[in-house]
Design an enzyme around this catalytic site. Structure first.
Site, PDB file in Angstrom:
ATOM      1  N   TYR A   1       0.597  -1.199  -0.054  1.00 33.10           N
ATOM      2  CA  TYR A   1       0.450  -0.086  -0.560  1.00 33.10           C
ATOM      3  C   TYR A   1       0.635   0.983  -0.064  1.00 33.10           C
ATOM      4  O   TYR A   1       1.816   1.539   0.775  1.00 33.10           O
ATOM      5  CB  TYR A   1      -0.988   0.060   1.269  1.00 33.10           C
ATOM      6  CG  TYR A   1      -1.183   1.231   1.465  1.00 33.10           C
ATOM      7  CD1 TYR A   1      -3.083   1.114   0.935  1.00 33.10           C
ATOM      8  CD2 TYR A   1      -1.373   2.453   1.679  1.00 33.10           C
ATOM      9  CE1 TYR A   1      -3.647   2.263   1.105  1.00 33.10           C
ATOM     10  CE2 TYR A   1      -2.138   3.900   2.485  1.00 33.10           C
ATOM     11  CZ  TYR A   1      -3.011   3.441   1.552  1.00 33.10           C
ATOM     12  OH  TYR A   1      -4.114   4.799   1.627  1.00 33.10           O
TER      13      TYR A   1
ATOM     14  N   GLU B   1      -3.051   7.458  -4.643  1.00 36.05           N
ATOM     15  CA  GLU B   1      -3.319   6.923  -3.905  1.00 36.05           C
ATOM     16  C   GLU B   1      -2.834   5.383  -4.570  1.00 36.05           C
ATOM     17  O   GLU B   1      -3.473   4.970  -5.431  1.00 36.05           O
ATOM     18  CB  GLU B   1      -4.320   5.491  -2.647  1.00 36.05           C
ATOM     19  CG  GLU B   1      -4.528   4.590  -1.932  1.00 36.05           C
ATOM     20  CD  GLU B   1      -6.304   5.137  -1.629  1.00 36.05           C
ATOM     21  OE1 GLU B   1      -5.738   5.181   0.024  1.00 36.05           O
ATOM     22  OE2 GLU B   1      -6.806   4.032  -2.070  1.00 36.05           O
TER      23      GLU B   1
END
Length: 393
Positions: free
Chosen positions: A109, A197
């Site tokens: 992530y 993101e």
């Protein structure tokens, strides 16, 4: 402003972030063509909506041949996907992204956000990719890395290397990781983003680093200087009330209540909604008409609020500083005269030329309920709403 996954990937790719082969499709036939164009023997068909959690909602389909791609596209196009982020109303799928399937070894992530407390860009990374960051913080808080970027010098390569080492990447991938991380930061900084993101940032079986999913949001106030970003806006994914308000220079957020609010100033709007809740009602919207509330602007606000079928009463709360209460009162009168107002209306004015404004309302001959204080206005609009509902019942 949000954009779609394929748009975010294109922007990030321009900054050096590696992405898989993919193509956009608006029809089942085009989706099958994209699959053949991309090549390979397995593809993933992704619904393009402004929401996370698409996979759990059935918005991502794994396909073994072009015929399956076409069938998946036919199933998804026009479907209303309901995720944990869209709410029960969901979002309709109008476009798809077809992408080559990538064999994954590890999922990571990587996120960039604006930390308003420290007034810095904050990099958030975790070796537990594929999950929402909220889940990661709850289930594996120790895996989260945070790096603050000093705005005077920007993000440096040594910080990107520290993140790569912290994620446990193979040393052979460090160079690729540094390029991807610095590319994300450059996109964040140069495009006036508020969030970047990548989830997951995948390490593939053949030892490459790829952004398998990407999300970007942008500062609405900076769009005037980013026409290339403004053109990416998809109004079909937005609340039509909020889109209509933005196009008219109004700040509007739709809520689930039934008491419409027309207010100048964000702080006063928040206080007004709190008072409505305290009085036993539910606000239907947040609407800030701004400091220069001309009669025409007030009339536009009325039409916007009343376009919501759930609205059963309206509260106008204006504190005039640079504005004038008589102007606002004229706008209220004009709006009520032009619009077939069938719900109770409560108006509270305070500040510059307040007496003149109240006189305009009193002499208008219109069924307008006036109030002197915010608490009184909230009580009156909730009482009027309850009485109106009882009368209809």
């Amino acid at each position: 402003m949000d954009i779609h996954e394929y748009q975010a990937k294109a922007l990030l790719a321009e900054c050096g972030v590696p992405i898989p082969r993919g193509g956009l499709a608006y029809s089942p036939e085009q989706a099958a063509y994209r699959a053949r164009e991309i090549g390979g023997d397995r593809w993933v068909v992704k619904a393009q909506i402004h929401s996370g959690g698409r996979g759990k909602a059935g918005g991502i389909k794994l396909c073994e041949d072009a015929h399956e791609v076409e069938n998946a596209a036919e199933e998804l196009l026009g479907k209303r996907l309901v995720t944990h982020q869209t709410g029960p109303q969901g979002k309709v799928v109008y476009r798809l992204y077809v992408e080559a399937v990538t064999p994954i070894r590890t999922e990571l992530y990587l996120g960039f956000v604006l930390d308003r407390k420290s007034e810095r860009v904050m990099v958030v990374a975790s070796a537990s990719g594929g999950m929402e960051i909220e889940e990661i913080s709850q289930q594996r808080p120790d895996s989260i890395l945070r790096v603050s970027v000093e705005p005077a010098v920007g993000m440096k390569a040594f910080q990107a290397r520290e993140i790569a080492f912290g994620l446990g990447l193979d040393p052979a991938l460090t160079s690729e990781a540094v390029t991807a991380i610095l590319g994300c930061y450059r996109a964040f900084r140069d495009l006036d983003a508020t969030m970047v993101e990548i989830n997951p940032l995948a390490v593939t079986e053949d030892g490459r680093l790829l952004a398998l999913d990407a999300k970007m949001t942008f500062d609405d106030n900076a769009l005037f200087r980013r026409p290339n970003i403004s053109e990416l806006r998809d109004k079909s994914q937005e609340d039509p009330r909020e889109t209509q308000a933005a196009d008219r220079g109004l700040s509007y957020v739709g809520l689930d209540g039934n008491i419409g609010c027309i207010i100048n100033g964000a702080g006063l709007a928040m206080a007004t909604m709190d008072m409505i809740k305290h009085a036993g009602g539910e606000p239907a919207n947040f609407l800030d008409i701004g400091g220069g509330a001309s009669p025409d602007r007030v009339a536009k606000a009325f039409r916007l609020v009343l376009s919501d079928e759930k609205v059963e009463a309206v509260l106008v709360n204006i504190f005039a500083g640079i504005n004038r209460c008589d102007w606002v009162a004229e706008g209220v009168v004009q709006a009520v005269q032009k619009i077939d107002l069938t719900v109770p209306l409560v108006v509270r004015l305070a500040g510059t030329h307040v007496e003149e404004g109240r006189q305009i309302l009193e002499t208008s001959g219109l069924p307008i309920i006036t109030a002197d204080t915010l608490a009184e206005a909230a009580d009156k609009v909730v009482d009027a709403w309850r009485q109106s509902r009882a009368d209809r019942a």
